[in-house]
Scaffold this active site. Structure first.
Site, PDB file in Angstrom:
ATOM      1  N   ASP A   1      25.393  38.924  42.290  1.00 25.50           N
ATOM      2  CA  ASP A   1      26.756  38.439  42.060  1.00 25.50           C
ATOM      3  C   ASP A   1      26.926  36.945  42.301  1.00 25.50           C
ATOM      4  O   ASP A   1      28.063  36.460  42.387  1.00 25.50           O
ATOM      5  CB  ASP A   1      27.735  39.219  42.951  1.00 25.50           C
ATOM      6  CG  ASP A   1      27.963  40.628  42.423  1.00 25.50           C
ATOM      7  OD1 ASP A   1      28.083  40.784  41.193  1.00 25.50           O
ATOM      8  OD2 ASP A   1      28.008  41.571  43.240  1.00 25.50           O
TER       9      ASP A   1
ATOM     10  N   ASP B   1      28.458  44.474  34.507  1.00 24.46           N
ATOM     11  CA  ASP B   1      29.096  43.359  35.224  1.00 24.46           C
ATOM     12  C   ASP B   1      28.173  42.142  35.327  1.00 24.46           C
ATOM     13  O   ASP B   1      28.623  41.000  35.403  1.00 24.46           O
ATOM     14  CB  ASP B   1      29.487  43.749  36.657  1.00 24.46           C
ATOM     15  CG  ASP B   1      29.963  45.173  36.814  1.00 24.46           C
ATOM     16  OD1 ASP B   1      29.580  46.026  36.002  1.00 24.46           O
ATOM     17  OD2 ASP B   1      30.706  45.442  37.769  1.00 24.46           O
TER      18      ASP B   1
HETATM   19  N1  GLY Z   1      31.453  43.936  39.866  1.00 22.59           N
HETATM   20  C1  GLY Z   1      32.136  44.975  40.489  1.00 22.59           C
HETATM   21  C2  GLY Z   1      33.400  45.389  39.841  1.00 22.59           C
HETATM   22  O1  GLY Z   1      33.765  44.985  38.782  1.00 22.59           O
HETATM   23  O2  GLY Z   1      34.070  46.190  40.445  1.00 22.59           O
END
Ligand code: GLY
Length: 398
Positions: free
Chosen positions: A119, A177
């Site tokens: 992330d 994501d």
């Molecule tokens: N990346 C985690 C979410 O979108 O909840």
């Protein structure tokens, strides 16, 4: 579900569903709406910053208990609060917002060496990326380069992907994501001239395009790979309703991610995919009239279930960018859809009254419903992409 909780949900759903465009107060024009929404956002974030506990970042707020929940800098959402402050500083030139961003970025900067998360794009590019865009400095550039190096360590040439999670039952999970973390890598190649970051981003996007998407351009949430052979083991969900369903935020991440891919490479395959995802979202029969999706497009409890304002905000921001790359017909469709989303989000149904909601702007997002976490709450990333969309709209209409 407990009976009281069920009743509350029903009331919330009826309230939201009952707010059609024709019933909303007419807005004089988008520019007025955008300016008053940004003005309100500045006030809310000033309020939030005045109440921020030291050493942590905002995460969400629970209306019922009036509990403001925070996170450490290692949590995936840690870049959104400073990122929002940068956009709001850019809008208002209020230096206190910039000072607050700098204060929390001092806490956040250690994450540049964090190799345990995919992330880092969210965490470091939304924060330091925006800081550097507004006030370029060697210090920010060094932080961003180190972040890109850390993220790149998670790339496996056998799978052709950056690994998402280190936890769980999977061997080498990759979530949709993760497309959002690639912009940082493009920045790193542009800045340093080292093309390895660019190649990782393109390889990851190509593998994801091949394995995450269905014929209708919706996407799976989690694809698990065998790291020894690169073969796909499974295609499942973690935050959606079912493996074969379309988790709303996942579709928005895909749309935004492939729009950025097209911007950074000019490869038409990415543009085609982004257009396909846009059509899937905009024409979905389960999309409510106010264009704020339920948390999953295929959950069987529609309409008696929760919305996800974050998915709507991400979609609006992505469509505004995508509208610049498409033919006139699609472009006006995208802008019109984004306007509808921004109008809905800017009504009292979704926008909290000043000084409430813990200082968050938007209500009614859903973080992780199957995990019974962050249901019908404000979220930092809903606010971030809402503000970004407002800023994008404003810039496009100048
Ligand atoms: N990346 C985690 C979410 O979108 O909840």
């Amino acid at each position: 579900m407990h009976i009281i909780k069920k009743l509350c949900l029903l009331l919330t759903c009826c309230y939201i569903s009952g707010t059609s465009f024709s019933q909303q107060k007419p807005v004089t024009g988008m520019q007025t709406l955008i300016d008053s929404a940004l003005h309100r956002a500045v006030k809310q974030y000033t309020f939030m910053s005045a109440n921020m506990p030291p050493g942590v970042l905002p995460k969400t707020y629970y209306w019922g208990t009036r509990k403001f929940e925070t996170s450490p800098t290692s949590w995936w959402t840690s870049g959104f609060y400073p990122g929002s402050l940068h956009y709001l500083y850019e809008y208002s030139h209020d230096h206190s917002l910039q000072d607050e961003a700098a204060r929390v970025e001092k806490l956040l900067e250690k994450e540049q060496f964090n190799k345990g998360t995919h992330d880092l794009g969210f965490m470091m590019y939304c924060s330091f990326g925006n800081a550097n865009r507004l006030h370029p400095s060697k210090e920010y550039e060094e932080i961003l380069m180190n972040s890109a190096r850390s993220l790149s360590t998670r790339f496996n040439p056998v799978t052709g992907c950056i690994r998402s999670w280190d936890h769980g039952k999977w061997k080498f999970p990759v979530i949709i994501d993760n497309m959002m973390n690639l912009e940082l890598l493009f920045w790193a190649t542009k800045y340093s001239g080292d093309s390895s970051f660019y190649r990782i981003a393109v390889t990851h996007a190509n593998t994801t395009m091949k394995n995450h998407f269905r014929k209708d351009h919706s996407s799976y949430h989690v694809v698990d790979y065998d790291p020894a052979t690169g073969k796909v083991i499974s295609k499942t969900t973690h935050q959606g309703y079912a493996d074969e369903s379309a988790w709303a935020r996942g579709q928005a991440w895909g749309l935004y991610g492939y729009t950025v891919m097209y911007r950074c490479t000019k490869n038409k395959n990415y543009l085609t995919l982004a257009n396909g995802i846009a059509q899937f979202i905009m024409n979905h029969p389960n999309l409510p009239a106010d264009k704020i999706p339920y948390w999953d497009y295929n959950t069987p409890d529609i309409p008696a279930t929760y919305r996800d304002a974050s998915a709507a905000a991400i979609t609006a921001s992505a469509l505004l960018e995508l509208s610049k790359y498409t033919d006139a017909k699609s472009s006006s469709q995208y802008i019109h859809f984004a306007e509808q989303v921004l109008r809905s989000l800017s009504t009292p149904t979704y926008t909290a009254p000043p000084g409430e909601n813990g200082g968050f702007i938007l209500k009614h997002s859903t973080g992780h419903l199957p995990g019974n976490s962050e249901i019908d709450v404000p979220l930092t990333y809903a606010d971030y992409y809402y503000i970004e969309a407002l800023m994008r709209y404003k810039a496009m209409r100048k």
